[in-house]
Design a protein around this motif. Structure first.
Motif, mmCIF file in Angstrom:
data_model
loop_
_atom_site.group_PDB
_atom_site.id
_atom_site.type_symbol
_atom_site.label_atom_id
_atom_site.label_comp_id
_atom_site.label_asym_id
_atom_site.label_seq_id
_atom_site.Cartn_x
_atom_site.Cartn_y
_atom_site.Cartn_z
ATOM 1 N N THR A 60 30.501 33.816 33.428
ATOM 2 C CA THR A 60 31.489 34.880 33.507
ATOM 3 C C THR A 60 32.858 34.255 33.770
ATOM 4 N N PRO A 61 33.881 34.645 33.018
ATOM 5 C CA PRO A 61 35.221 34.128 33.321
ATOM 6 C C PRO A 61 35.580 34.459 34.773
ATOM 7 N N HIS A 62 36.079 33.468 35.497
ATOM 8 C CA HIS A 62 36.381 33.669 36.909
ATOM 9 C C HIS A 62 37.455 32.705 37.382
ATOM 10 N N VAL A 63 37.991 33.029 38.559
ATOM 11 C CA VAL A 63 38.988 32.195 39.224
ATOM 12 C C VAL A 63 38.426 31.830 40.592
ATOM 13 N N SER A 64 38.363 30.555 40.899
ATOM 14 C CA SER A 64 37.988 30.097 42.237
ATOM 15 C C SER A 64 39.273 29.981 43.050
ATOM 16 N N THR A 65 39.346 30.735 44.139
ATOM 17 C CA THR A 65 40.590 30.756 44.922
ATOM 18 C C THR A 65 40.624 29.693 46.004
ATOM 19 N N ARG A 66 39.465 29.088 46.308
ATOM 20 C CA ARG A 66 39.388 28.136 47.417
ATOM 21 C C ARG A 66 39.117 26.703 46.992
ATOM 22 N N THR A 98 35.374 20.870 45.333
ATOM 23 C CA THR A 98 35.964 20.432 46.588
ATOM 24 C C THR A 98 37.082 21.390 46.997
ATOM 25 N N PRO A 99 37.312 21.665 48.255
ATOM 26 C CA PRO A 99 36.786 20.984 49.424
ATOM 27 C C PRO A 99 35.432 21.485 49.895
ATOM 28 N N PHE A 100 35.030 22.690 49.562
ATOM 29 C CA PHE A 100 33.708 23.142 49.977
ATOM 30 C C PHE A 100 33.080 23.889 48.824
ATOM 31 N N GLY A 101 31.812 24.173 48.936
ATOM 32 C CA GLY A 101 31.103 24.641 47.763
ATOM 33 C C GLY A 101 30.679 26.084 47.755
ATOM 34 N N PRO A 102 30.194 26.485 46.601
ATOM 35 C CA PRO A 102 29.849 27.878 46.365
ATOM 36 C C PRO A 102 28.366 28.198 46.499
ATOM 37 N N GLU A 103 27.591 27.362 47.222
ATOM 38 C CA GLU A 103 26.158 27.633 47.271
ATOM 39 C C GLU A 103 25.858 29.057 47.737
ATOM 40 N N ASN A 104 26.562 29.506 48.778
ATOM 41 C CA ASN A 104 26.306 30.857 49.283
ATOM 42 C C ASN A 104 26.665 31.906 48.247
ATOM 43 N N PHE A 105 27.758 31.691 47.520
ATOM 44 C CA PHE A 105 28.139 32.624 46.460
ATOM 45 C C PHE A 105 27.038 32.705 45.408
ATOM 46 N N VAL A 158 29.116 45.471 41.780
ATOM 47 C CA VAL A 158 28.389 44.696 42.792
ATOM 48 C C VAL A 158 28.723 43.211 42.645
ATOM 49 N N MET A 159 28.742 42.722 41.402
ATOM 50 C CA MET A 159 29.054 41.314 41.162
ATOM 51 C C MET A 159 30.477 40.982 41.623
ATOM 52 N N ARG A 160 31.436 41.874 41.373
ATOM 53 C CA ARG A 160 32.820 41.647 41.806
ATOM 54 C C ARG A 160 32.912 41.612 43.331
ATOM 55 N N ASP A 161 32.142 42.498 44.001
ATOM 56 C CA ASP A 161 32.150 42.535 45.463
ATOM 57 C C ASP A 161 31.594 41.238 46.042
ATOM 58 N N VAL A 162 30.481 40.761 45.502
ATOM 59 C CA VAL A 162 29.896 39.490 45.959
ATOM 60 C C VAL A 162 30.888 38.353 45.736
ATOM 61 N N ALA A 163 31.519 38.334 44.564
ATOM 62 C CA ALA A 163 32.491 37.290 44.255
ATOM 63 C C ALA A 163 33.658 37.324 45.245
ATOM 64 N N LYS A 164 34.200 38.513 45.479
ATOM 65 C CA LYS A 164 35.357 38.655 46.368
ATOM 66 C C LYS A 164 35.054 38.132 47.781
ATOM 67 N N ARG A 165 33.856 38.427 48.282
ATOM 68 C CA ARG A 165 33.464 37.950 49.618
ATOM 69 C C ARG A 165 33.431 36.430 49.682
ATOM 70 N N ASN A 166 33.278 35.790 48.537
ATOM 71 C CA ASN A 166 33.146 34.328 48.484
ATOM 72 C C ASN A 166 34.369 33.623 47.893
ATOM 73 N N GLY A 167 35.494 34.324 47.806
ATOM 74 C CA GLY A 167 36.723 33.694 47.329
ATOM 75 C C GLY A 167 36.773 33.460 45.833
ATOM 76 N N VAL A 168 36.008 34.253 45.068
ATOM 77 C CA VAL A 168 35.981 34.127 43.613
ATOM 78 C C VAL A 168 36.412 35.459 43.027
ATOM 79 N N VAL A 169 37.233 35.411 41.990
ATOM 80 C CA VAL A 169 37.685 36.614 41.310
ATOM 81 C C VAL A 169 37.108 36.589 39.891
ATOM 82 N N LEU A 170 36.239 37.580 39.583
ATOM 83 C CA LEU A 170 35.674 37.683 38.244
ATOM 84 C C LEU A 170 36.641 38.399 37.331
ATOM 85 N N ALA A 171 36.790 37.901 36.122
ATOM 86 C CA ALA A 171 37.707 38.522 35.154
ATOM 87 C C ALA A 171 37.031 39.694 34.457
#
Length: 147
Positions: free
Chosen positions: A50-56, A110-117, A134-147
């Motif tokens: 899924t197209p996404h942006v990692s914010t962290r 890096t610096p930390f990973g997305p295992e929990n996401f 639901v997928m957007r909510d899970v992503a948002k909690r983990n610092g990821v923005v789904l397009a």
């Protein structure tokens, strides 16, 4: 304290399964003291992320096997075994297996990973299906923005 060594036997890493992909955590965030994560992904033919942006995190995607199309920051890159791409945090990206066989990517984050996401997303898909809200909510909690 940061561990001085992470030794993993083949197939000993944690596996996270989603439709068309199998993700193995090669080096976890915990083992690296929060510095980085390395994930190996096996992706079936035609499957795309899924197209996404990692914010962290920043990441490097290395094509270990197969043929992929990598999309980053509005550009398309054709990539075969041995190619890699650096994707800084804040950049919209995704990939697609464009080959004729299952492909393999090594993703260093890096610096930390997305295992929990990945775990949360996998569980939510199993429970709720691919419900975009639901997928957007899970992503948002983990610092990821789904397009």
């Amino acid at each position: 304290m940061i561990p001085t060594m992470n030794y993993n036997q083949p197939q000993a890493g944690e596996n996270i399964e989603m439709t068309g992909t199998r993700k193995s955590v090669i080096l976890s965030t915990e083992c690296s003291g929060g510095h980085l994560t390395i994930i190996e992904e096996e992706i079936s033919v035609g499957v795309c992320s899924t197209p996404h942006v990692s914010t962290r995190e920043d990441k490097v995607i290395f094509v270990a096997d197969g043929k992929f199309i990598l999309f980053a920051n509005g550009k398309k890159y054709e990539a075969e075994k041995g190619c890699n791409i650096f994707i800084p945090r804040g950049v919209l990206h995704n990939f697609k297996n464009a080959g004729t066989q299952t492909g393999k990517l090594l993703i260093t984050i890096t610096p930390f990973g997305p295992e929990n996401f990945l775990k949360d997303l996998c569980l939510s898909v199993k429970v709720f299906g691919k419900d975009p809200a639901v997928m957007r909510d899970v992503a948002k909690r983990n610092g990821v923005v789904l397009a």
